[in-house]
Design an enzyme around this catalytic site. Structure first.
Site, PDB file in Angstrom:
ATOM      1  N   LYS A  47       0.805  -1.180  -0.084  1.00  0.00           N
ATOM      2  CA  LYS A  47       0.064  -0.012  -0.225  1.00  0.00           C
ATOM      3  C   LYS A  47       0.745   1.306  -0.031  1.00  0.00           C
ATOM      4  CE  LYS A  47      -3.250  -1.076  -0.684  1.00  0.00           C
ATOM      5  NZ  LYS A  47      -3.467  -1.854  -2.294  1.00  0.00           N
ATOM      6  N   GLY A  49       2.342   2.523  -2.813  1.00  0.00           N
ATOM      7  CA  GLY A  49       2.289   3.127  -4.101  1.00  0.00           C
ATOM      8  C   GLY A  49       3.101   1.942  -5.121  1.00  0.00           C
ATOM      9  N   PHE A  80       4.868  -9.705  -9.210  1.00  0.00           N
ATOM     10  CA  PHE A  80       5.265  -9.821  -8.081  1.00  0.00           C
ATOM     11  C   PHE A  80       6.005 -11.178  -7.705  1.00  0.00           C
ATOM     12  CE2 PHE A  80       2.065  -7.068  -6.130  1.00  0.00           C
ATOM     13  CZ  PHE A  80       2.954  -6.462  -5.033  1.00  0.00           C
ATOM     14  N   HIS A 104       7.256  -7.543  -1.802  1.00  0.00           N
ATOM     15  CA  HIS A 104       7.025  -6.676  -0.604  1.00  0.00           C
ATOM     16  C   HIS A 104       7.970  -7.275   0.450  1.00  0.00           C
ATOM     17  CE1 HIS A 104       3.718  -4.636  -1.946  1.00  0.00           C
ATOM     18  NE2 HIS A 104       2.918  -5.320  -2.256  1.00  0.00           N
ATOM     19  N   SER A 134      -5.003   2.753   4.013  1.00  0.00           N
ATOM     20  CA  SER A 134      -4.978   2.011   2.437  1.00  0.00           C
ATOM     21  C   SER A 134      -4.891   0.351   3.017  1.00  0.00           C
ATOM     22  CB  SER A 134      -3.850   2.499   1.983  1.00  0.00           C
ATOM     23  OG  SER A 134      -4.117   2.060   0.657  1.00  0.00           O
ATOM     24  N   PHE A 138      -7.811  -2.251   1.714  1.00  0.00           N
ATOM     25  CA  PHE A 138      -7.487  -3.228   1.025  1.00  0.00           C
ATOM     26  C   PHE A 138      -7.777  -4.789   1.629  1.00  0.00           C
ATOM     27  CE2 PHE A 138      -3.736  -5.984  -0.735  1.00  0.00           C
ATOM     28  CZ  PHE A 138      -4.255  -5.957  -2.001  1.00  0.00           C
ATOM     29  N   LYS A 254      -8.196   6.453  -3.114  1.00  0.00           N
ATOM     30  CA  LYS A 254      -8.066   7.852  -3.074  1.00  0.00           C
ATOM     31  C   LYS A 254      -6.976   8.549  -3.520  1.00  0.00           C
ATOM     32  CE  LYS A 254     -11.351   8.752   0.791  1.00  0.00           C
ATOM     33  NZ  LYS A 254     -11.349   9.321   2.171  1.00  0.00           N
ATOM     34  N   GLY A 255      -5.643   7.892  -3.580  1.00  0.00           N
ATOM     35  CA  GLY A 255      -4.532   8.262  -3.973  1.00  0.00           C
ATOM     36  C   GLY A 255      -4.032   9.565  -3.575  1.00  0.00           C
TER      37      GLY A 255
END
Ligand code: A3P
Length: 291
Positions: A47, A49, A80, A104, A134, A138, A254-255
């Site tokens: 989360k 970016g 990924f 990640h 975020s 998610f 929303k970014g």
């Protein structure tokens, strides 16, 4: 494998979520992955970016050609590494065919070949409060996660590092330390919000790429939140709905920076700030909680 199992077990999620099992089954392939010296790794805590920077990198590799960047969904263009989900291609099945990968993983779990080959890496960090908000949304829409409970419950788990991929604090600090010795471009989501063109130029310089200003402007436009939100190859709508339900919360939510103010109560914020100070004690890592 032991390191990985230990990490997952620490999260107390392995027994809860059968969907984590494929990650474990594919772990040997991830761990033994042989990176090439010219591979690029994008690393983030979830989360932060990841999709944004991945789209920028793909646009750079394709010299700003939007049509080429619409050839497939972002999770196939920049796969990924550790991803494994039944019914979808696993990260390791795609690793050999692409020039850039994302992960990640915390530093201690990154396959050693990335360090041995001294690959270039981009680490993108985002402030912990916006990441928590975020991530909470998610968890609700990405079905591989357990029910996050109430916001207050989730925030507690986030602070304790009992969420997928563990502690945000350890993640950002771990990669922050590594950048002293390796070719890591350490970036911040908040900087990208403030001045995306300058940040894209930093990436270009890091990759040794020189693109005309008009191409840079095209990249800037194509990777804006508004454009990515309506682009099915960037907004995750190409994921099957059993994996992600955008009606619960869209992936491109929303970014913005500072949305945490709409969720944190005054009391939660005070507790969070004190805990943050404790967790980040001794680190030179600094990031802006809003812009
Ligand atoms: P929000 O939930 O706060 O909106 P990741 O790709 O690592 O999963 O991160 C997803 C977060 O990045 C979401 O945050 C998403 O809206 C935001 N994001 C994705 N593309 C973006 C862009 N072009 N500009 C700003 N934020 C973006």
């Amino acid at each position: 494998l032991l390191k990985f199992l230990f990490f997952v077990q620490e999260l107390e999620v392995i027994h809860e979520i059968p969907l984590y099992r494929p990650f474990v089954e594919k772990w040997a392939q991830v761990e033994s992955f042989q990176a090439r010296p010219d591979d690029l790794l994008i690393s983030t805590y979830p989360k932060s970016g990841t999709t944004w920077i991945s789209e920028i990198v793909d646009m750079i590799y394709n010299n700003g050609d939007e049509e080429k960047c619409k050839r497939d969904a972002i999770f196939n263009r920049v796969p990924f590494m550790e991803m494994s989900c039944p019914g979808l291609l696993s990260g390791t099945e795609q690793l050999d065919t692409v020039p850039s990968h994302r992960t990640h993983l915390p530093v201690q779990l990154l396959p050693v070949s990335f360090w041995e080959q001294d690959c270039k890496m981009i680490y993108l960090a985002r402030n912990a409060k916006d990441v928590a908000v975020s991530y909470y949304h998610f968890y609700q829409m990405a079905k591989m996660h357990p029910d996050p409970g109430t916001w207050d419950e989730f925030l507690g788990k986030f602070m304790a590092g009992k969420v997928a991929y563990g502690s945000w604090y350890d993640h950002v600090k771990g990669w922050w330390e590594k950048k002293k010795a390796y070719r890591i471009l350490y970036m911040f989501y908040e900087d990208m919000k403030k001045d995306p063109k300058r940040e894209i130029e930093k990436v270009l310089q890091f990759l040794g790429k020189d693109l005309k200003e008009e191409v840079v402007n095209k990249i800037l436009h194509h990777t804006s939140f508004q454009e990515m939100k309506k682009n099915p190859t960037a907004n995750y709508e190409m994921m099957p709905t059993w994996a992600m339900d955008h009606s619960v919360s869209p992936f491109m939510r929303k970014g913005m920076s500072g949305d945490w103010k709409n969720y944190f109560t005054v009391a939660q914020n005070e507790i969070f700030d004190a805990h943050y100070k404790e967790q980040m004690k001794g680190s030179t890592f600094k990031c802006q909680m809003e812009i």
